[in-house]
Design a protein around this motif. Structure first.
Motif: not given
Length: 348
Positions: A55-79
């Motif tokens: 459910d992207a409308a309710n999840q994208e913002t929280e994902l983008s601000q999460s440690p998962l994204m900030q500390e891990q996935l942003r190390r490389a390309a992602f979609t």
């Protein structure tokens, strides 16, 4: 967690099937951290991640601000795309790690709500291609030579796919991609972002150093007809031969179709699954590979109720190959299931 071995490794990690999205993100963060530490110890590093949301409308913002994204996935390309993972989780990841330093770019091109407002799927698709072509030009690359794979995510695909197809055909003609040259391996599938006005989103895989002679466009004309015969412009599969000796096979979204372009086994998802796997095998055979070289499958289903039958066949025929099932409309209503994959040879 499911994984495949060798230098190019593709791993699927899903969050638990219970808890809030925040709690599931925290659990996934811990799992990914453990995984990446182990990969680093094995000499492999993260190259890119595909994120599947329910459910992207309710999840994208929280994902983008999460440690998962900030500390891990942003190390490389992602979609990131909304294609709900089947099985009860709200988020699943497909991660590519490798001990090679492949020179590639994964562009996840998205429109904002403001950009997309009141525009048709045709116009939005042209805008997405224009954004990619501008970015490619800045890198000194171009669509025709260096882009080897695309993904077109279409909201309400039954209504909007025709506009996407016309736009791609027009863009390709403008840039010299024709039946006399070549097209690009691709998946056109249901999917959406969290923006309410956005009808189309796209991902592009680019190899800046690739030469045309490194690419071979695969066919299996006794199984599947050329795509241009029914008005679409993509390659069924592309083999890339790297200087290292590695061969990578990019297999487009493949469904239950025959050599005349007809849908096979209408209404029978089990038979459609068997047929599409046969089609993939034939394409790989044309390039000198086998199903044992497949690193993973992404499975797209129109109907959640078909998941068990498809899972059963995959576990029976390819029990050691990682796969993820998602809920995503296939571009023809009579196609109940579609799959894509990557195969690799020469990386052992």
């Amino acid at each position: 967690m499911k994984f495949s071995s060798n230098m190019d490794k593709y791993t699927i990690i899903s969050a638990p099937n219970s808890g809030t999205f925040s709690q599931r993100l925290a659990h996934l963060h811990a799992s990914v951290d453990h995984f990446l530490v182990a990969e680093q110890q094995a000499g492999r590093h993260l190259q890119y991640t595909k994120v599947f949301l329910s459910d992207a409308a309710n999840q994208e913002t929280e994902l983008s601000q999460s440690p998962l994204m900030q500390e891990q996935l942003r190390r490389a390309a992602f979609t990131v795309i909304q294609q709900p993972p089947i099985g009860g989780t709200k988020i699943a990841l497909l991660l590519k790690t490798s001990d090679e330093a492949d020179n590639f770019c994964l562009h996840a091109i998205r429109l904002t709500d403001e950009e997309a407002a009141h525009l048709s799927s045709y116009v939005q698709t042209v805008m997405l291609f224009d954004k990619y072509i501008a970015a490619a030009k800045q890198m000194g690359t171009n669509l025709k030579t260096h882009c080897v794979r695309t993904w077109l995510y279409v909201r309400d695909i039954d209504a909007n796919y025709a506009g996407v197809v016309r736009a791609r055909n027009d863009v390709f003609r403008q840039h010299g991609l024709t039946i006399d040259t070549h097209f690009i391996a691709s998946t056109g599938i249901g999917g959406r972002t969290g923006e309410s006005n956005v009808l189309v989103a796209m991902d592009f895989l680019t190899y800046p150093d690739i030469k045309e002679e490194q690419k071979t466009y695969l066919q299996a004309l006794d199984h599947l007809n050329p795509t241009h015969e029914y008005g679409v412009a993509f390659e069924r599969a592309t083999r890339i031969s790297f200087p290292s000796g590695k061969q990578q096979f990019l297999v487009s979204g493949t469904a239950s179709i025959n050599h005349r372009g007809e849908v096979m086994h209408v209404g029978d998802v089990k038979q459609q699954t068997r047929r599409l796997l046969e089609n993939i095998e034939a394409l790989l055979h044309n390039g000198g590979a086998t199903m044992q070289d497949v690193k993973y499958f992404i499975v797209y289903l129109r109907d959640l109720a078909d998941a068990h039958d498809v899972e059963e066949i995959l576990n029976e025929q390819h029990p050691d190959t990682p796969h993820i099932l998602t809920l995503a409309e296939v571009c023809r209503p009579k196609w109940l299931v579609e799959m894509e994959c990557i195969a690799v040879k020469g990386d052992e």
